[in-house]
Design an enzyme around this catalytic site. Structure first.
Site, PDB file in Angstrom:
ATOM      1  N   ARG A 230       0.844  -1.183   0.000  1.00 18.09           N
ATOM      2  CA  ARG A 230       0.000   0.000   0.000  1.00 18.09           C
ATOM      3  C   ARG A 230       0.884   1.239   0.000  1.00 18.09           C
ATOM      4  O   ARG A 230       1.960   1.259   0.619  1.00 18.09           O
ATOM      5  CB  ARG A 230      -0.897   0.029   1.244  1.00 18.09           C
ATOM      6  CG  ARG A 230      -2.080  -0.932   1.190  1.00 18.09           C
ATOM      7  CD  ARG A 230      -3.146  -0.474   0.199  1.00 18.09           C
ATOM      8  NE  ARG A 230      -4.329  -1.323   0.225  1.00 18.09           N
ATOM      9  CZ  ARG A 230      -4.594  -2.292  -0.649  1.00 18.09           C
ATOM     10  NH1 ARG A 230      -3.743  -2.568  -1.625  1.00 18.09           N
ATOM     11  NH2 ARG A 230      -5.721  -2.980  -0.572  1.00 18.09           N
TER      12      ARG A 230
ATOM     13  N   HIS B 296      -1.909   0.406  -9.848  1.00 18.85           N
ATOM     14  CA  HIS B 296      -2.533  -0.496  -8.861  1.00 18.85           C
ATOM     15  C   HIS B 296      -3.189  -1.676  -9.597  1.00 18.85           C
ATOM     16  O   HIS B 296      -4.380  -1.942  -9.444  1.00 18.85           O
ATOM     17  CB  HIS B 296      -3.564   0.252  -8.003  1.00 18.85           C
ATOM     18  CG  HIS B 296      -3.830  -0.440  -6.684  1.00 18.85           C
ATOM     19  ND1 HIS B 296      -3.969   0.231  -5.492  1.00 18.85           N
ATOM     20  CD2 HIS B 296      -3.966  -1.754  -6.386  1.00 18.85           C
ATOM     21  CE1 HIS B 296      -4.197  -0.644  -4.522  1.00 18.85           C
ATOM     22  NE2 HIS B 296      -4.202  -1.860  -5.043  1.00 18.85           N
TER      23      HIS B 296
HETATM   24  C1  GLV Z   1      -5.808  -4.713  -4.038  1.00 19.62           C
HETATM   25  O1  GLV Z   1      -4.981  -3.909  -3.730  1.00 19.62           O
HETATM   26  C2  GLV Z   1      -6.423  -5.595  -3.114  1.00 19.62           C
HETATM   27  O2  GLV Z   1      -6.285  -5.375  -1.904  1.00 19.62           O
HETATM   28  O3  GLV Z   1      -7.070  -6.564  -3.552  1.00 19.62           O
END
Ligand code: GLV
Length: 306
Positions: A221, A269
């Protein structure tokens, strides 16, 4: 009633859950769910979403990370939260990590910059067995990544909150072990969940413990990494290369210097995406089990935040 919230694929989820659970009414909302909602299936619902849902029995998260849900004030502590267990994401993470490790090991980052200068220069060879990879987080993602890279022949270390044991991986835990591990790392792969203990973990001091010319693959993260310290390390060459999938602010601002940094590779992401069919299979099986009064896996421990 099952209520789905997802900003992109809501129709696909409603349809697939409806077919998998014919005895249930499956609806979606972009605003406030109906109070008859028994199960909520969500990804990043807006604030206040859970307020007043007196019939709510469980929340299913359409992802692996639950950091945005555990701290919410509108979700009472007695409502269990379940996250997806793997659901095809570990395999994607392995591919992502393998790509980043190879990028560094085979000097693709250097060759990319050399190409820009039309410079024909062979970099020294480096073998897998001489490449020290360290994985932060040995859960469903990190554990699979660490064992897969070890099976391929890399020297793999793994760090986790509590003691773990994985085949062919040197596992450590505890803060002093982390500092020691960083000092012997060529490629650092972050797969940790975001918790109070991992927030800001990768600060300037920890990045500085990596040997000169190391690489970072960051797929946990954004809030775990000091992006300014990273930029400083990349600018000075202390860190040779970074593959980054998560950022403290997403989407990454158009003006952010990382977009154009010659030593950074950016993905939006997307390292491990939730696969709709795998997620629906898992969630529908869990709802069926709950309805039969059976216990199910994947429950988030709120106290540890993952
Ligand atoms: C993506 O970042 C997830 O947590 O699935």
């Amino acid at each position: 009633m099952i209520t789905v919230y997802h900003s992109e694929h809501v129709q696909a989820y409603v349809q697939a859950l409806g077919s998998a659970l014919p005895g249930h009414r499956v609806v979606h909302t972009m605003l406030k769910p109906q109070t008859a909602t028994r199960y909520a299936v969500v990804w990043n619902p807006p604030p206040g979403f859970f307020t007043g849902l007196t019939d709510l029995q469980a929340v299913f998260v359409l992802g692996a990370g639950v950091d945005r849900l555990v701290a919410r004030e509108d979700l009472p502590a007695h409502i269990p939260i379940y996250r997806l267990s793997d659901a095809g994401m570990a395999e994607q993470m392995i591919e992502y990590a393998r790509y980043g490790v190879l990028h560094w090991q085979r000097s693709f980052d250097l060759y990319r910059n050399q190409q820009q200068q039309r410079q024909w220069q062979v970099q020294p060879d480096r073998r897998k067995q001489d490449t020290r990879v360290s994985v932060l987080g040995l859960g469903e993602m990190g554990g699979r990544v660490a064992t897969a890279l070890a099976a391929e022949g890399y020297q793999v270390n793994g760090f986790s909150r509590s003691a773990r044991s994985l085949s062919a991986v040197t596992c450590v835990h505890g803060e002093s072990a982390l500092d020691e591990m960083l000092a012997h790392t060529d490629v650092l792969i972050n797969m940790l969940p975001l918790t109070p203990a991992t927030r800001s973990l990768l600060d300037g001091a920890r990045l500085a413990r990596l040997p000169a010319g190391a690489a970072l693959i960051h797929a946990g993260r954004g809030e775990q990494l000091d992006e300014n310290a990273l930029l400083t390390a990349l600018d000075s060459g202390a860190l040779r290369f970074a593959l980054l999938d998560v950022f403290s602010l997403e989407p990454l601002a158009k003006t952010h210097p990382l977009w154009v940094h010659p030593h950074a590779l950016i993905t939006p992401h997307s390292a491990a995406q939730t696969l709709i069919s795998a997620a629906v299979l898992q969630i529908s099986a869990r709802i069926k089990a709950l309805e039969l009064g059976q216990s199910i896996s994947g429950k988030v421990e709120r106290a540890r935040a993952y």
